[in-house]
Design a protein around this motif. Structure first.
Motif, PDB file in Angstrom:
ATOM      1  N   LEU A   1     -10.701   3.434  10.011  1.00 39.08           N
ATOM      2  CA  LEU A   1      -9.697   3.321  11.060  1.00 39.08           C
ATOM      3  C   LEU A   1      -8.309   3.138  10.439  1.00 39.08           C
ATOM      4  O   LEU A   1      -8.178   2.721   9.293  1.00 39.08           O
ATOM      5  CB  LEU A   1     -10.007   2.138  11.968  1.00 39.08           C
ATOM      6  CG  LEU A   1     -11.331   2.139  12.734  1.00 39.08           C
ATOM      7  CD1 LEU A   1     -11.350   0.980  13.719  1.00 39.08           C
ATOM      8  CD2 LEU A   1     -11.573   3.447  13.436  1.00 39.08           C
ATOM      9  N   PRO A   2      -7.251   3.431  11.190  1.00 33.08           N
ATOM     10  CA  PRO A   2      -5.906   3.124  10.696  1.00 33.08           C
ATOM     11  C   PRO A   2      -5.797   1.646  10.327  1.00 33.08           C
ATOM     12  O   PRO A   2      -6.385   0.787  10.979  1.00 33.08           O
ATOM     13  CB  PRO A   2      -5.007   3.466  11.887  1.00 33.08           C
ATOM     14  CG  PRO A   2      -5.781   4.460  12.684  1.00 33.08           C
ATOM     15  CD  PRO A   2      -7.221   4.058  12.532  1.00 33.08           C
ATOM     16  N   ALA A   3      -5.048   1.353   9.268  1.00 27.84           N
ATOM     17  CA  ALA A   3      -4.836  -0.008   8.779  1.00 27.84           C
ATOM     18  C   ALA A   3      -6.115  -0.619   8.221  1.00 27.84           C
ATOM     19  O   ALA A   3      -6.213  -1.840   8.072  1.00 27.84           O
ATOM     20  CB  ALA A   3      -4.246  -0.906   9.865  1.00 27.84           C
TER      21      ALA A   3
ATOM     22  N   ARG B   1      -1.830   2.724   6.453  1.00 26.30           N
ATOM     23  CA  ARG B   1      -1.792   1.340   6.908  1.00 26.30           C
ATOM     24  C   ARG B   1      -0.858   1.105   8.085  1.00 26.30           C
ATOM     25  O   ARG B   1      -0.692  -0.034   8.520  1.00 26.30           O
ATOM     26  CB  ARG B   1      -1.430   0.430   5.727  1.00 26.30           C
ATOM     27  CG  ARG B   1      -2.528   0.478   4.668  1.00 26.30           C
ATOM     28  CD  ARG B   1      -2.282  -0.454   3.508  1.00 26.30           C
ATOM     29  NE  ARG B   1      -3.410  -0.400   2.579  1.00 26.30           N
ATOM     30  CZ  ARG B   1      -3.509  -1.118   1.472  1.00 26.30           C
ATOM     31  NH1 ARG B   1      -2.525  -1.957   1.133  1.00 26.30           N
ATOM     32  NH2 ARG B   1      -4.559  -1.005   0.688  1.00 26.30           N
ATOM     33  N   ASN B   2      -0.231   2.145   8.571  1.00 31.37           N
ATOM     34  CA  ASN B   2       0.571   1.966   9.774  1.00 31.37           C
ATOM     35  C   ASN B   2      -0.358   1.807  10.978  1.00 31.37           C
ATOM     36  O   ASN B   2      -1.415   2.433  11.058  1.00 31.37           O
ATOM     37  CB  ASN B   2       1.504   3.158   9.979  1.00 31.37           C
ATOM     38  CG  ASN B   2       0.764   4.480  10.000  1.00 31.37           C
ATOM     39  OD1 ASN B   2       0.084   4.818   9.034  1.00 31.37           O
ATOM     40  ND2 ASN B   2       0.880   5.217  11.076  1.00 31.37           N
TER      41      ASN B   2
ATOM     42  N   THR C   1      -4.600  -6.592   4.022  1.00 32.96           N
ATOM     43  CA  THR C   1      -4.784  -7.723   4.930  1.00 32.96           C
ATOM     44  C   THR C   1      -3.639  -7.825   5.924  1.00 32.96           C
ATOM     45  O   THR C   1      -3.849  -8.092   7.119  1.00 32.96           O
ATOM     46  CB  THR C   1      -4.905  -9.033   4.131  1.00 32.96           C
ATOM     47  OG1 THR C   1      -6.035  -8.940   3.252  1.00 32.96           O
ATOM     48  CG2 THR C   1      -5.099 -10.221   5.054  1.00 32.96           C
ATOM     49  N   ALA C   2      -2.411  -7.586   5.481  1.00 30.22           N
ATOM     50  CA  ALA C   2      -1.264  -7.611   6.388  1.00 30.22           C
ATOM     51  C   ALA C   2      -1.375  -6.514   7.438  1.00 30.22           C
ATOM     52  O   ALA C   2      -1.037  -6.721   8.610  1.00 30.22           O
ATOM     53  CB  ALA C   2       0.030  -7.458   5.594  1.00 30.22           C
ATOM     54  N   ALA C   3      -1.866  -5.343   7.027  1.00 33.77           N
ATOM     55  CA  ALA C   3      -2.042  -4.247   7.984  1.00 33.77           C
ATOM     56  C   ALA C   3      -3.092  -4.602   9.028  1.00 33.77           C
ATOM     57  O   ALA C   3      -2.918  -4.331  10.226  1.00 33.77           O
ATOM     58  CB  ALA C   3      -2.436  -2.969   7.241  1.00 33.77           C
ATOM     59  N   MET C   4      -4.182  -5.223   8.607  1.00 29.50           N
ATOM     60  CA  MET C   4      -5.215  -5.636   9.554  1.00 29.50           C
ATOM     61  C   MET C   4      -4.681  -6.700  10.519  1.00 29.50           C
ATOM     62  O   MET C   4      -5.023  -6.698  11.708  1.00 29.50           O
ATOM     63  CB  MET C   4      -6.429  -6.187   8.801  1.00 29.50           C
ATOM     64  CG  MET C   4      -7.246  -5.149   8.064  1.00 29.50           C
ATOM     65  SD  MET C   4      -8.698  -5.908   7.300  1.00 29.50           S
ATOM     66  CE  MET C   4      -9.419  -4.497   6.453  1.00 29.50           C
TER      67      MET C   4
END
Length: 430
Positions: free
Chosen positions: A225-227, A233-234, A345-348
């Motif tokens: 999935l994205p991110a 990671r967007n 982790t920041a993207a999630m």
């Protein structure tokens, strides 16, 4: 402790096999999801990806017959003791393995290999269009020949129909906002393919345990999935934009009619994709899908992103399963490695803030499900501690529910035989 790389089940008929080609060398640092080796069976070449990030050692030789599930290598964390620095033998059920003679990385990069080492897709496209790959230097890692290299060579060959070339070249979307996601064929085969969409904070490797002992030889394609995983990671603006990404990815992979299987958030995404009508979806198999109600274990969402070490992650991950033993050391180590990637982790976390604001499921798929005419099955654990089983009440009449007792949020991993049986039924009916 090291992570074992095991020989996967690539065919229903075979209980053992040999590695056709290693794509990494002893002592090389590999990434989770990187292709480590290839297996050729009677249907296709299968790429096997790394289950973890680290230093790969103790590679088994191609002359060794390996039982399905047998160890073929080990991946050590950076600096982790591994005994002798030389390639050592890996035990197999039937024979003493010997380290495989490998071509040095520098030699591979300088293009002095006898073979161009194409990816299975590149090999298939070349074969279909009568293109010889001898001497072709690829643009992939270590000079590996990829699809784009073959397409470029096809474009220079006058005997190839221009319409065929165009259909390949235009697989990549023009709009960067709809860039394809990371995808991997977990199994090549024949018949109606199944496309797998994982849940929040996971990646496409989430499906490997279920498929390891799965019957059948149908193709299996899994997406990040994205991110998540190795995808961009967007974070998409909404579920519709995320569906755009999936549709573009499946177009790039040349997937036609298919069955969608989704877990948790991936289940909600699968339902939205089916209701849009842009893909030829013949059936849905959803494991503990999100989007049936607003409730979610908000403490889990925050805790699994906040924790960094195995000691702090383990209690949160054990909430995923009714039986804590389902969370294997390899599973735990893979999540620890994810947390080492601060950007991921920041993207999630940004993903959670958008789709799970204030500890609430902001997306509902009930109307999506009600519109579907294809077979739809939902598999939900009665003891799910992430999404409440009560959310399954009042499902549309066209949806079949399998309520599994003594089961948590991961029925596809807790009861893989049952999960694949239900999935097979959806495929047959589709």
């Amino acid at each position: 402790m090291p992570i074992h790389v095991v020989y996967p089940k690539v065919s229903l008929e075979l209980s053992s096999g040999r590695i056709t080609r290693w794509l990494v060398v002893e002592g090389e640092t590999v990434r989770q999801g990187q292709v480590l080796f290839e297996i050729d069976n009677d249907k296709a070449a299968v790429e096997v990806e790394s289950p973890a990030t680290g230093v790969i050692r103790e590679l088994i030789g191609s002359e060794i017959e390996v039982e399905v599930g047998g160890n073929v290598a080990r991946i050590y964390a950076d600096g982790e003791p591994h005994g002798d620095d030389k390639a050592t033998a890996v035990e197999t059920p039937d024979a003493e393995a010997k380290a495989m003679p490998v071509v040095p990385a520098a030699e591979r990069q300088n293009g002095r290999r006898q073979h161009p080492n194409p990816t299975p897709l590149a090999r298939r496209i070349a074969r279909e269009h009568g293109i010889l790959l001898d001497g072709l230097h690829g643009t992939g890692p270590g000079g590996r020949v990829q699809k784009t290299d073959v397409v470029a060579k096809i474009g220079k060959a006058g005997h190839v129909r221009s319409t065929v070339v165009e259909s390949i070249v235009l697989q990549a979307p023009r709009d960067a906002s709809r860039a394809p996601l990371n995808a991997a064929w977990l199994r090549r085969g024949q018949g109606l393919p199944v496309v797998f969409l994982h849940g929040f904070s996971a990646d496409l490797n989430n499906w490997r345990g279920m498929l390891a002992g799965a019957r059948g030889d149908w193709p299996a394609l899994a997406l990040d999935l994205p991110a998540h995983g190795r995808s961009p990671r967007n974070v998409p603006e909404d579920l519709g934009r995320m569906a755009d990404h999936v549709e573009a990815t499946l177009a790039a992979e040349q997937v036609g009619p298919l069955v969608l299987a989704g877990h948790s958030f991936g289940g909600a995404l699968a339902a939205r994709l089916a209701s849009r009508g842009q893909l030829d979806i013949r059936g849905l198999c959803l494991f503990a899908p999100a989007g049936l109600g607003p409730e979610i274990n908000a403490a889990f969402v925050d805790g699994v992103l906040r924790a960094r070490r195995s000691e702090s992650l383990k209690p949160w991950l054990e909430l995923l399963a009714h039986n804590p033993a389902t969370i294997s050391p390899a599973f735990l180590q893979a999540v620890v490695q994810q947390r080492d990637d601060a950007g991921l982790t920041a993207a999630m976390r940004a993903f959670a803030e958008r789709f799970l604001p204030d500890g609430t499921q902001a997306t509902s798929i009930r109307s999506d499900l009600a519109r579907l005419s294809c077979p739809v099955r939902i598999v939900f654990g009665r003891q799910d501690r992430i999404l409440p089983f009560g959310a399954t009440a009042g499902l549309p009449g066209n949806v079949g529910l399998h309520a599994v007792d003594n089961c948590g949020h991961m029925p596809h991993l807790e009861y893989p035989v049952l999960a694949t049986t239900i999935l097979d039924e959806v495929r047959r009916s589709g």
